[in-house]
Design an enzyme around this catalytic site. Structure first.
Site, mmCIF file in Angstrom:
data_model
loop_
_atom_site.group_PDB
_atom_site.id
_atom_site.type_symbol
_atom_site.label_atom_id
_atom_site.label_comp_id
_atom_site.label_asym_id
_atom_site.label_seq_id
_atom_site.Cartn_x
_atom_site.Cartn_y
_atom_site.Cartn_z
ATOM 1 N N SER A 1 0.859 -1.169 0.000
ATOM 2 C CA SER A 1 0.000 0.000 0.000
ATOM 3 C C SER A 1 0.904 1.229 0.000
ATOM 4 O O SER A 1 1.855 1.300 -0.779
ATOM 5 C CB SER A 1 -0.937 -0.022 1.222
ATOM 6 O OG SER A 1 -1.800 1.100 1.225
ATOM 7 N N TYR B 1 -5.938 8.140 -6.311
ATOM 8 C CA TYR B 1 -4.928 7.229 -5.787
ATOM 9 C C TYR B 1 -5.275 6.836 -4.352
ATOM 10 O O TYR B 1 -5.231 5.657 -3.982
ATOM 11 C CB TYR B 1 -3.547 7.895 -5.859
ATOM 12 C CG TYR B 1 -2.413 7.037 -5.357
ATOM 13 C CD1 TYR B 1 -2.061 5.868 -6.019
ATOM 14 C CD2 TYR B 1 -1.681 7.405 -4.234
ATOM 15 C CE1 TYR B 1 -1.015 5.080 -5.559
ATOM 16 C CE2 TYR B 1 -0.635 6.631 -3.780
ATOM 17 C CZ TYR B 1 -0.302 5.465 -4.439
ATOM 18 O OH TYR B 1 0.738 4.694 -3.984
ATOM 19 N N LYS C 1 -6.112 3.133 -2.573
ATOM 20 C CA LYS C 1 -5.282 2.627 -1.475
ATOM 21 C C LYS C 1 -6.061 2.502 -0.166
ATOM 22 O O LYS C 1 -5.855 1.555 0.591
ATOM 23 C CB LYS C 1 -4.044 3.511 -1.297
ATOM 24 C CG LYS C 1 -3.043 3.388 -2.438
ATOM 25 C CD LYS C 1 -2.579 1.941 -2.621
ATOM 26 C CE LYS C 1 -1.464 1.805 -3.659
ATOM 27 N NZ LYS C 1 -1.000 0.409 -3.804
ATOM 28 N N THR D 1 12.415 5.154 -6.224
ATOM 29 C CA THR D 1 12.142 4.226 -7.312
ATOM 30 C C THR D 1 11.636 5.047 -8.498
ATOM 31 O O THR D 1 11.644 6.272 -8.484
ATOM 32 C CB THR D 1 11.065 3.207 -6.899
ATOM 33 O OG1 THR D 1 9.819 3.903 -6.698
ATOM 34 C CG2 THR D 1 11.447 2.483 -5.607
#
Length: 278
Positions: free
Chosen positions: A133, A147, A151, A182
């Site tokens: 999550s 978003y 979640k 990332t």
């Protein structure tokens, strides 16, 4: 040696987790949208990496992939629901197509992977599910409403699932990382079309961050993945795993505020009960 199934191993947490597990001798069943995106891992690890091409929005394909992975590996000890992406922009800016795809991927896709795995996990006597999550599953920021919707939804699902399957020796852990270095923020995330009405509003801050590409996340994804993997050895399974100082601080602030608001409504809430014996 243990067997893992991870959705979305072409980049981000999924890629790092697959690399760490394979490097230490584990077997991994991984899913990707494009098979050639992990050609280097296939060349390096051979048949210890089993691959399926999968879009988690395709529910029949999800079930086929999970069944095939169990058929190939025999047993899968850990299911990692990792596939997903960010969607930023005010709720009004997001297109209908973006809305549907976000919910299908980040919410329904994860639910269907877990549902497809449960018969196998029960049959083998247990296992673990790691649901990736975000800190955004416990707090909300303007400019990321869709978003957050996905979640918060998957956290509710996983929270209830923990209680439903504990008797089968199946543990479920919700992983809540903060910002990590990332490709998520500046690679895989999508922006909604701009509406000028939202320029200069709180919702525009998320858009500005993605467009300027200057903010550097604080989290070290390799360290985060190490702790995700290590959590599987904990008994009982941790219900939640907060990763990153920004995640802890943001969620602590949001949860404290929500609790304070709830406490202030105690008398109001109790006043709506029917009289005892009525």
């Amino acid at each position: 040696m243990s067997n893992w199934m991870i959705t979305g191993i072409s980049s981000g947490f999924g890629r790092l987790m697959a690399e760490q597990l394979l490097a230490r001798g584990e077997r991994v069943a991984g899913t990707v949208r494009k098979l050639d995106s992990v050609a280097d891992l296939t060349a390096r690890y051979g048949d210890r990496l089993w691959l399926a091409q999968l879009d988690v929005r395709d529910t029949p394909a999800v079930r086929r992939a999970v069944d095939a992975a169990y058929g190939a590996l025999g047993r899968i000890d850990v299911i990692v629901n990792n596939a997903g992406y960010g969607l930023f922009g005010a709720a009004e800016e997001v297109t209908d197509e973006q809305l549907v795809q976000q919910i299908q991927t980040n919410l329904i896709g994860s639910m269907q992977v877990a549902r497809a795995a449960l018969p196998h996990l029960r049959a083998q006597g247990g296992g673990r599910i790691l649901q990736i999550s975000t800190m955004g599953g416990q707090m909300a920021m303007p400019g990321a409403s869709l978003y957050h919707a996905a979640k918060w939804g998957i956290e509710g699902f996983a929270d209830a699932l923990q209680q439903e399957v504990a008797g089968f020796n199946i543990g479920v852990t919700i992983v809540e990382p903060g910002g990590a270095r990332t490709q998520f923020r500046y690679g895989s995330s999508q922006l909604a079309p701009r509406l000028a009405a939202y320029d200069g509003t709180p919702a525009s801050l998320a858009r500005r961050m993605l467009e300027e590409r200057k903010a550097v996340p604080i989290g070290d994804p390799a360290k985060m993945v190490e702790l995700m993997i290590a959590s599987v050895a904990q008994t009982p399974a941790p219900k939640r795993l907060a990763l990153g100082s920004d995640a802890w601080t943001g969620m602590q602030r949001a949860l404290s505020a929500r609790l304070a608001e709830l406490e202030a409504q105690r008398d109001l809430a109790f006043s709506t009960d029917a009289p005892v014996g009525a």
